[in-house]
Design an enzyme around this catalytic site. Sequence first.
Site, PDB file in Angstrom:
ATOM      1  CG  ASP A  62      -2.199   0.704   1.065  1.00 58.05           C
ATOM      2  OD1 ASP A  62      -2.156   1.848   0.601  1.00 58.05           O
ATOM      3  OD2 ASP A  62      -3.267   0.138   1.400  1.00 58.05           O
ATOM      4  CB  THR A  91      -6.623   1.869  -0.215  1.00 54.09           C
ATOM      5  OG1 THR A  91      -5.506   2.617   0.242  1.00 54.09           O
ATOM      6  CG2 THR A  91      -6.472   0.412   0.190  1.00 54.09           C
ATOM      7  CE  LYS A 143      -4.837   1.270   4.429  1.00 55.45           C
ATOM      8  NZ  LYS A 143      -4.675   2.158   3.265  1.00 55.45           N
TER       9      LYS A 143
HETATM   10 ZN   LIG Z   1      -3.699   2.413  -0.441  1.00 61.74          ZN
END
Ligand SMILES: [Zn+2]
Length: 375
Positions: A32, A73, A154
Amino acid sequence: MKNVCFFTLLLMTFSVNSQKKTPKIIIGIVIDQMCYDYLYRFQNNFSENGFKKLMSRGSHLKDMQYNYIPTYTGPGHASIYTGTTPKNHGIIANAWIEESSKSIVNCVGDPSVEGIQSSQLYGKSSPHRLNTTTITDQLKDKHKESKVISISIKDRGAILPGGFKSDGSYWFDYGNGQFITSSYYKTEMPKWVKKFNAKNNALSYAQVWNPLLVKNSYSSEDASPYEKVINGKSAAVFPYDIKKLCDLSQSFEPFTMSPFANNLLTDLAITALKKEKLGQDEFPDMLCISYSSTDIAGHVFGPDSKEIEDMYYRLDIELGRLLNHLEKSFGQDGFVLFLTADHGVATVPQKRVDEGLSGGYVFIDKVVPRPPQKK
Ligand SMILES: [Zn+2]
């Protein structure tokens, strides 16, 4: 630091083998907020077993661009795994205003499901807003015996890659420090995940974060005005006592911005490979891993910080550990692996302004006048 996730620079793809036969397993790794230039900026201090091994043994695509905005994201993970753009897969941002309800919805938020082993806030999630199938769904369409496991810190980093048919998508609960899932996937948490959670408490990974290497190994300065000073610290400088910061904030958020969350996720990946018996039969399986802490720390410290530089040296070691496990389990030619990023990050705009370079901030109120307030 302001949100600087606007510009994405490059997509990288590696393949560890060049064999023609069907691989036993495909490993998808998303890092990420990783910019492509980190490969070169940090190269001198990378080991021979992580990023450098992928670069030297794999195919490396250096000139790829994203053909959509915003490069956040949610859209990033959805685009990587569906192979199409937000217009088609429907994940147009991390959150947006839904026309029917006129309310803000999260890209993976799903009020119709319940969290499994989760606190109230973090478990009500599923891929129901995806409009297209993923490569992982396609794999399961082709071979119903193929298994797909998807993991991340996440929720969106695990849910979108795993698609609709994942055999298990697990993400981290900031409230209880455990890996969780939702009733979309399971009625009960598998025993191996329960056991992993019981044995691998996040706080047991949370150490004092000091620089890994000697001082003159780093190209970035530790103290910089462009970093955010987190609660419990008086300056954005090493060391970070992660356990103490978690105690102070009564949450696991400081843990998720530390390199130790990458260690926890790598351990979950290796445990999933073993416990789900991935890559053990003739039907190819897929393991999707999304490392989130690089982005969470990136938002706090910025891409030019010593903290981010240090996190990548430590992540390089984790990749080496994972590759070593894969090579031992499947042989050097028994698996296919790709590594990419959901988006990159721009230099903190104020830094560019201060250095007399182009850039700066756009204040939406000045560009789009607010409608007059009703009296
Ligand atoms: Zn991201």
